[in-house]
Design a protein around this motif. Structure first.
Motif, mmCIF file in Angstrom:
data_model
loop_
_atom_site.group_PDB
_atom_site.id
_atom_site.type_symbol
_atom_site.label_atom_id
_atom_site.label_comp_id
_atom_site.label_asym_id
_atom_site.label_seq_id
_atom_site.Cartn_x
_atom_site.Cartn_y
_atom_site.Cartn_z
ATOM 1 N N ALA A 11 0.827 -1.213 0.000
ATOM 2 C CA ALA A 11 0.000 0.000 0.000
ATOM 3 C C ALA A 11 0.857 1.257 0.000
ATOM 4 N N ALA A 96 0.450 3.470 6.432
ATOM 5 C CA ALA A 96 0.425 2.214 5.682
ATOM 6 C C ALA A 96 1.325 1.187 6.359
ATOM 7 N N GLY A 98 0.605 -1.717 7.655
ATOM 8 C CA GLY A 98 0.304 -3.127 7.462
ATOM 9 C C GLY A 98 -0.269 -3.810 8.687
ATOM 10 N N GLY A 262 -4.372 -0.048 3.335
ATOM 11 C CA GLY A 262 -3.834 -1.377 3.567
ATOM 12 C C GLY A 262 -4.411 -2.024 4.808
ATOM 13 N N ASP A 263 -3.679 -2.985 5.344
ATOM 14 C CA ASP A 263 -4.176 -3.783 6.466
ATOM 15 C C ASP A 263 -4.541 -2.949 7.684
ATOM 16 N N ALA A 277 -4.451 -4.077 -0.409
ATOM 17 C CA ALA A 277 -3.530 -2.975 -0.156
ATOM 18 C C ALA A 277 -3.249 -2.142 -1.398
#
Length: 364
Positions: A11, A96, A98, A262-263, A277
């Motif tokens: 991402a 970003a 994650g 993203g995550d 992502a």
């Protein structure tokens, strides 16, 4: 305009390179705890010793982008503060970072780079006949167990999960399990309650929910189970999982100058995946480019197409899904699935490197 991107995964990298291409006047700084870009969908290859996957972040960035290795302590009040006290001012920031893992004691997690390095070394040091236990019956666990079994035929491999491949359609699930069995992977449908590691993380004992227990020379934790607490620590609104709450344009509901992608972003209907992502990072970059040009942002929309799992280097299964990520009956296997899975991995890495990306809109 100063932009700081925190995190250099799929991402973060696609957002960085896409924004640099669309907004030439942006001064972009990428901050990451390590100097490498790590394609997480290939970590099972790294662990099994079947591929060198990491690349220097600087080799993937467009000209003019600054990369800084460091750990971010907080994002607030127009500045990103590192744990060493250094600060980077921003007009806009991208969060970003994650996802992460919370492994059981006695296991080595495979979902992040540093522990995957430990798992690789531990696996390589095992003598013939040793037993590797992979805890987690989802795609990460399946790929890790299969890759090790295919690469190290002298080892015994066992995968343990409450329902191995249970998230797939019945046909795809049967095919995945058959592929694991062909690689001589022992499949155990059960939960793990405790892992007691032996000396040097070997000669351990794995306890199951059913009351059974068995020895294991190396136990690997293959489940992603949370996100870093940076968003919460920075005072941003988060959900119960700690993922940053965002509006329909992927901006933090607390601070519109911060995009979360993203995550670590709480986007309704999304799951942890590079398939998630990439589009989020790309859309956030597009949104900022529109804002800079004085245009109205467009809502984010993304639909899933499938879930692929590698079964070593010569076999794979790709589950076809509806856009809402629910599985269809259809799936691909063997050669066509291998090619499609590899193309998806290559495409995610290409997007990170170039900022290019395309995706289907979400379900109506």
């Amino acid at each position: 305009m100063k932009v700081v991107v925190v995190g250099a995964g799929y991402a973060g990298m696609i957002a960085t390179n896409r924004l640099a291409k669309k907004v030439s006047e942006a001064e972009i700084t990428v901050i990451n705890p390590r100097p490498e870009f790590v394609p997480r969908v290939r970590l099972h290859q790294h662990i099994a010793g079947t591929g060198d996957i990491a690349a220097p972040i600087t080799s993937l960035l467009r000209e003019g982008i600054t990369a800084r290795v460091g750990n971010v302590d907080k994002i607030a009040d127009g500045a990103v503060a590192l744990d060493d006290g250094e600060q980077f001012a921003y007009d806009y920031a991208f969060l970003a970072v994650g996802s992460t893992v919370r492994p059981l004691s006695g296991t080595i997690p495979v979902g992040v780079w540093e522990s995957a390095e430990r798992a690789r070394a531990a696996c390589a040091a095992l003598p013939a006949g040793s037993l590797v236990t992979v805890v987690g019956g989802g795609p990460t666990g399946i790929e890790t167990a299969a890759e090790i079994a295919a690469a190290r035929t002298d080892l015994r491999v066992r995968i343990v999960g409450s329902s191995v491949a249970g998230g797939f359609s019945p046909g795809a699930r049967r095919r995945i399990r058959a592929g694991l069995e062909r690689l001589r992977v022992d499949i155990v449908d059960d939960g793990v309650t405790k892992v007691v590691a032996g000396e040097g993380e070997s000669d351990g004992l794995v306890h199951l929910r059913s009351g059974r227990a068995f020895t294991s020379d190396l136990s690997l934790w293959a489940m992603v189970s949370g996100v870093p607490d940076l968003a919460a620590r920075s005072g941003l609104a988060v959900n119960q999982e700690g993922r940053a709450l965002v509006d329909e344009f992927l901006r933090s509901v607390t601070d519109e100058r911060i995009f979360a992608v993203g995550d670590c972003a709480a986007v309704p209907g999304s799951r942890f995946a590079c398939q998630t992502a990439g589009p989020q990072g790309a859309h956030a970059a597009d949104t900022l480019a529109r804002i800079v040009r004085g245009l109205e942002p467009e809502p984010y929309s993304m639909g899933y197409v499938g879930v692929g799992v590698s079964l070593g280097r010569k076999d794979a299964v790709v589950q076809i899904t509806r856009r809402d990520d629910t599985p269809r009956r259809a799936y691909l296997a063997a050669g066509p699935a291998v090619l499609l899975k590899e193309a998806a991995c290559w495409g995610a890495e290409y997007g990170a490197r170039t900022g290019a990306g395309a995706w289907l809109p979400g379900p109506k």
